[in-house]
Design a protein around this motif. Sequence first.
Motif, PDB file in Angstrom:
ATOM      1  N   SER A  68      -9.530  31.720 -23.891  1.00 20.36           N
ATOM      2  CA  SER A  68      -8.343  30.952 -23.511  1.00 20.36           C
ATOM      3  C   SER A  68      -8.045  29.919 -24.588  1.00 20.36           C
ATOM      4  N   LEU A  69      -6.780  29.770 -24.924  1.00 24.78           N
ATOM      5  CA  LEU A  69      -6.349  28.685 -25.813  1.00 24.78           C
ATOM      6  C   LEU A  69      -4.847  28.537 -25.706  1.00 24.78           C
ATOM      7  N   GLU A  70      -4.352  27.378 -26.116  1.00 31.08           N
ATOM      8  CA  GLU A  70      -2.923  27.102 -26.122  1.00 31.08           C
ATOM      9  C   GLU A  70      -2.511  26.634 -27.509  1.00 31.08           C
ATOM     10  N   VAL A  71      -1.359  27.106 -27.949  1.00 28.31           N
ATOM     11  CA  VAL A  71      -0.779  26.681 -29.218  1.00 28.31           C
ATOM     12  C   VAL A  71       0.534  25.979 -28.894  1.00 28.31           C
ATOM     13  N   ALA A  72       0.650  24.724 -29.290  1.00 25.73           N
ATOM     14  CA  ALA A  72       1.861  23.956 -28.984  1.00 25.73           C
ATOM     15  C   ALA A  72       3.034  24.447 -29.821  1.00 25.73           C
ATOM     16  N   ALA A  73       4.232  24.164 -29.358  1.00 25.55           N
ATOM     17  CA  ALA A  73       5.438  24.544 -30.097  1.00 25.55           C
ATOM     18  C   ALA A  73       5.415  23.921 -31.490  1.00 25.55           C
ATOM     19  N   GLY A  74       5.618  24.744 -32.515  1.00 26.34           N
ATOM     20  CA  GLY A  74       5.654  24.264 -33.890  1.00 26.34           C
ATOM     21  C   GLY A  74       4.305  24.023 -34.515  1.00 26.34           C
ATOM     22  N   GLU A  75       3.235  24.310 -33.807  1.00 26.32           N
ATOM     23  CA  GLU A  75       1.883  24.047 -34.303  1.00 26.32           C
ATOM     24  C   GLU A  75       1.372  25.237 -35.117  1.00 26.32           C
ATOM     25  N   LEU A  76       0.521  24.963 -36.098  1.00 30.28           N
ATOM     26  CA  LEU A  76      -0.184  26.015 -36.835  1.00 30.28           C
ATOM     27  C   LEU A  76      -1.649  25.964 -36.441  1.00 30.28           C
TER      28      LEU A  76
END
Length: 355
Positions: free
Chosen positions: A32-40
């Motif tokens: 499980s993981l989340e990538v924020a909007a605009g994040e690398l």
Amino acid sequence: MNATALTQPGVPMKVRDVSKRFGAFTALDNVSLEVAAGELVCLLGPSGCGKTTLLRCIAGLERQDSGVLYLGDRNVSVLAPQARDYGILFQSYALFPNLTVEANIAYGLVGSNRDVLRKRVAEMLALVGLTGSEKKFPGQLSGGQQQRVALARALAPAPSLLLLDEPMSALDARVREHLCTELRQLQRSLGITTLMVTHNQDEAMLMADRIAVMNNGQVEQYDTPQAIYDKPATPFVAEFVGQGNWLPFQQRSDTHAQVGGMNMRLAADAGQATSGRLFCRPEAISVNPARHEENLFPARIQEITFLGNRCRMSFELNHLPGHALTAEVGTQDLPHFGAQDILVALPPSSLQVFA
């Protein structure tokens, strides 16, 4: 040209409890993981850790056995790859050798009329700094230029998500560092959500907002590059990211640990284990400090290796013979190390406890 107009606004991406098995081998184990909007975000780890399998599941090139994938508010878990709204850049670039640069970039723009297509290709070439190369073939370009064409092709349909599968691995070190910096600046200006797979920790440190360090199909730590380097969460992360020293300790109190014949003071946030190993980065060790420091012990130099702008010193603590440690020092300090006997200080703030 307004770069932000060339892609869709970045959207968040979520991976929920994704597992994938190949026969008896578990490639992904409830990731499980989340990538924020605009994040690398970089997926970092050794070969076989599951990072490429995770990227392929996100892309729809592999079907996960369980778990859910979201791009923005859309559940894309079972969608076909072409319906998931991403651009992808492969390790091999995967350019068509018989097509011109212009035709390669336009390949994903099916259905556009000729004028719109020509305008979009021109915008992409300007974005990656290859204006004037429209009629060239991939074989006439350098590796770095081919990588830029592949990036332009990935961005041409204005995707919400950019997936990068070890895009720099085929390039030499100098070109790789330059293009990493360029790609990072471009990603920031576009604001496009990006997930990048790499086994190269320097690339990850240079480019990522956050790094997911993977091992045996699981994420061992997900944090900023500085947090992962300064405060690794597990022994694997400590060993895989950067260099480190390990000192066995037998017992500890709240403030001290017994290492051989030495009593070392620990910081309050060093960790909770009552026995195990202490971890310390080489550059945190002070050699022959100008003033008295805590955890100061006699040691003996074994070897000094010249590394250009710094030197790596191998030594043994007098109270822990047979256990080699390393410290990194500036080349200007070399004249002070003529003798083999030295003093080294291991600052309490630099020591971390692992069971």
